[in-house]
Design an enzyme around this catalytic site. Structure first.
Site, PDB file in Angstrom:
ATOM      1  CB  SER A 137      34.627  83.708  45.740  1.00 53.94           C
ATOM      2  OG  SER A 137      35.151  84.925  46.245  1.00 53.94           O
ATOM      3  CE1 TYR A 150      35.294  85.612  40.352  1.00 57.07           C
ATOM      4  CE2 TYR A 150      35.117  86.698  42.476  1.00 57.07           C
ATOM      5  CZ  TYR A 150      35.586  85.656  41.700  1.00 57.07           C
ATOM      6  OH  TYR A 150      36.353  84.661  42.278  1.00 57.07           O
TER       7      TYR A 150
HETATM    8  N1  LIG Z   1      42.532  83.691  43.680  1.00 59.32           N
HETATM    9  C1  LIG Z   1      41.584  84.144  44.501  1.00 59.32           C
HETATM   10  O1  LIG Z   1      41.780  85.147  45.212  1.00 59.32           O
HETATM   11  C2  LIG Z   1      40.264  83.426  44.583  1.00 59.32           C
HETATM   12  C3  LIG Z   1      39.446  83.712  45.686  1.00 59.32           C
HETATM   13  C4  LIG Z   1      38.218  83.073  45.772  1.00 59.32           C
HETATM   14  C5  LIG Z   1      37.819  82.192  44.800  1.00 59.32           C
HETATM   15  N2  LIG Z   1      38.622  81.940  43.731  1.00 59.32           N
HETATM   16  C6  LIG Z   1      38.132  81.022  42.705  1.00 59.32           C
HETATM   17  O2  LIG Z   1      38.975  79.902  42.623  1.00 59.32           O
HETATM   18  C7  LIG Z   1      38.909  79.349  41.306  1.00 59.32           C
HETATM   19  C8  LIG Z   1      40.330  79.131  40.782  1.00 59.32           C
HETATM   20  O3  LIG Z   1      40.923  80.408  40.605  1.00 59.32           O
HETATM   21  P1  LIG Z   1      42.488  80.665  40.772  1.00 59.32           P
HETATM   22  O4  LIG Z   1      42.633  81.735  41.766  1.00 59.32           O
HETATM   23  O5  LIG Z   1      43.204  79.398  40.949  1.00 59.32           O
HETATM   24  O6  LIG Z   1      42.777  81.342  39.350  1.00 59.32           O
HETATM   25  P2  LIG Z   1      43.772  80.962  38.162  1.00 59.32           P
HETATM   26  O7  LIG Z   1      45.135  80.697  38.678  1.00 59.32           O
HETATM   27  O8  LIG Z   1      43.604  82.060  37.171  1.00 59.32           O
HETATM   28  O9  LIG Z   1      43.169  79.608  37.577  1.00 59.32           O
HETATM   29  C9  LIG Z   1      42.031  79.602  36.782  1.00 59.32           C
HETATM   30  C10 LIG Z   1      41.963  78.284  36.045  1.00 59.32           C
HETATM   31  O10 LIG Z   1      40.784  78.270  35.213  1.00 59.32           O
HETATM   32  C11 LIG Z   1      41.164  77.810  33.913  1.00 59.32           C
HETATM   33  N3  LIG Z   1      40.282  78.351  32.875  1.00 59.32           N
HETATM   34  C12 LIG Z   1      40.036  79.659  32.608  1.00 59.32           C
HETATM   35  N4  LIG Z   1      39.219  79.765  31.545  1.00 59.32           N
HETATM   36  C13 LIG Z   1      38.955  78.473  31.122  1.00 59.32           C
HETATM   37  C14 LIG Z   1      38.176  77.927  30.076  1.00 59.32           C
HETATM   38  N5  LIG Z   1      37.479  78.706  29.231  1.00 59.32           N
HETATM   39  N6  LIG Z   1      38.138  76.583  29.942  1.00 59.32           N
HETATM   40  C15 LIG Z   1      38.828  75.779  30.793  1.00 59.32           C
HETATM   41  N7  LIG Z   1      39.563  76.251  31.818  1.00 59.32           N
HETATM   42  C16 LIG Z   1      39.623  77.589  31.977  1.00 59.32           C
HETATM   43  C17 LIG Z   1      42.592  78.322  33.745  1.00 59.32           C
HETATM   44  O11 LIG Z   1      43.289  77.555  32.778  1.00 59.32           O
HETATM   45  P3  LIG Z   1      43.551  77.945  31.253  1.00 59.32           P
HETATM   46  O12 LIG Z   1      43.765  79.427  31.187  1.00 59.32           O
HETATM   47  O13 LIG Z   1      44.747  77.138  30.922  1.00 59.32           O
HETATM   48  O14 LIG Z   1      42.326  77.506  30.525  1.00 59.32           O
HETATM   49  C18 LIG Z   1      43.159  78.059  35.130  1.00 59.32           C
HETATM   50  O15 LIG Z   1      43.583  76.729  35.228  1.00 59.32           O
HETATM   51  C19 LIG Z   1      38.097  80.340  40.473  1.00 59.32           C
HETATM   52  O16 LIG Z   1      36.777  79.876  40.345  1.00 59.32           O
HETATM   53  C20 LIG Z   1      38.121  81.602  41.312  1.00 59.32           C
HETATM   54  O17 LIG Z   1      36.974  82.395  41.080  1.00 59.32           O
HETATM   55  C21 LIG Z   1      39.850  82.520  43.617  1.00 59.32           C
END
Ligand SMILES: NC(=O)c1ccc[n+]([C@@H]2O[C@H](COP(=O)([O-])OP(=O)(O)OC[C@H]3O[C@@H](n4cnc5c(N)ncnc54)[C@H](OP(=O)(O)O)[C@@H]3O)[C@@H](O)[C@H]2O)c1
Length: 238
Positions: A137, A150
């Site tokens: 991130s 975070y």
């Molecule tokens: N969205 C943003 O603004 C942003 C910005 C920068 C970086 N990121 C990073 O990008 C990555 C993806 O995030 P996203 O934005 O796509 O969020 P998201 O839509 O909430 O997706 C998160 C994923 O992680 C899985 N997950 C959560 N807890 C888990 C566990 N205990 N075991 C296995 N899987 C688990 C969730 O699936 P289940 O709940 O089905 O397990 C889901 O598939 C993250 O690392 C986040 O920090 C996001």
């Protein structure tokens, strides 16, 4: 997404929603065999395709991780890409944050990422190829109040990626670390006020923007490394 006609094998974590889901969908559309994992089976099933293999489970469970890695390599004999997309966010001032939720986030974002990379990297080294792509991130490079925990997890991911870059130099193995700003996903779904509003970001990134970033990274020739790539919305002032 690759510069080779050979079908690729990709393991994508966090594939039930958001960035991981979009990357898995794009890889599958390009002919990769994609092993997708997350806890919610029904959401993983939305990516139903003959070349998509679902393995539902909790990535903080080390036995489940071993099961996933063994299944991938026993079934296909190799893996080409590991996408570490699973992640969660817990915010709050250091003395008022929900400390148990914070610990769960650290277990997922840090321990599970390091552990899965540890397991897969051994296999990558044995096969003499492989590319780890970490979803860090912009918060892996900066800290702001209430986001210390975070950011710490993302700083850890940056350290993992940077150490790997050096450890893998001179080998065919690659590591890339993507550093997005705000992306519209389910990550902030429980927040009372979405960061889009609180941070005044009128045009956040979409998951397709991240897929395009992944395509750019994967299209590079063998001798090129993209160790880090930050991608921000134009109005994300950070
Ligand atoms: N969205 C943003 O603004 C942003 C910005 C920068 C970086 N990121 C990073 O990008 C990555 C993806 O995030 P996203 O934005 O796509 O969020 P998201 O839509 O909430 O997706 C998160 C994923 O992680 C899985 N997950 C959560 N807890 C888990 C566990 N205990 N075991 C296995 N899987 C688990 C969730 O699936 P289940 O709940 O089905 O397990 C889901 O598939 C993250 O690392 C986040 O920090 C996001």
């Amino acid at each position: 997404m690759t510069n080779s006609q050979q079908p690729k094998i990709s393991l994508v974590t966090g594939a039930s929603s958001g960035i991981g889901h979009a990357i898995a969908r794009a890889l599958a559309a390009e002919g990769h065999t994609v092993i997708i994992t997350a806890r919610r089976q029904e959401r993983l099933e939305e990516l139903d395709a003959p070349n998509v293999v679902i393995m539902a489970g909790d990535l903080t469970d080390s036995e489940f991780q071993e099961q996933v890695v063994n299944t991938v390599f026993d079934t296909y004999g190799r893996c080409d890409y590991l996408f570490n997309c699973a992640g969660s966010i817990e915010t709050g001032a250091i003395d008022t944050i929900d400390v148990d939720k914070m610990a769960a986030m650290i277990r997922l974002n840090v321990e599970a990422t390091f552990r899965l990379t540890y397991l897969v990297l051994k296999r990558f080294k044995a096969q003499g190829s492989g590319h780890v792509i970490n979803l860090s991130s912009v918060m892996g490079t900066k800290v702001r109040p209430t986001a210390g925990a975070y950011a710490a997890t993302k700083f850890a991911m940056e350290a993992l990626s940077e150490a790997l870059r050096m450890e893998l130099a001179g080998t065919p193995l690659k590591v890339s670390c993507i550093e997005p700003g705000l992306v519209m996903t389910e990550l902030h779904k429980d927040w009372p006020v979405h960061p889009k509003e609180s941070m005044g970001i009128h045009h956040p990134l979409t998951v397709d923007n991240i897929v395009d970033t992944v395509k750019f990274i994967l299209q590079q020739p063998e001798h090129v490394r993209i160790p880090k790539l930050m991608i921000l919305p134009g109005d994300h002032q950070i």
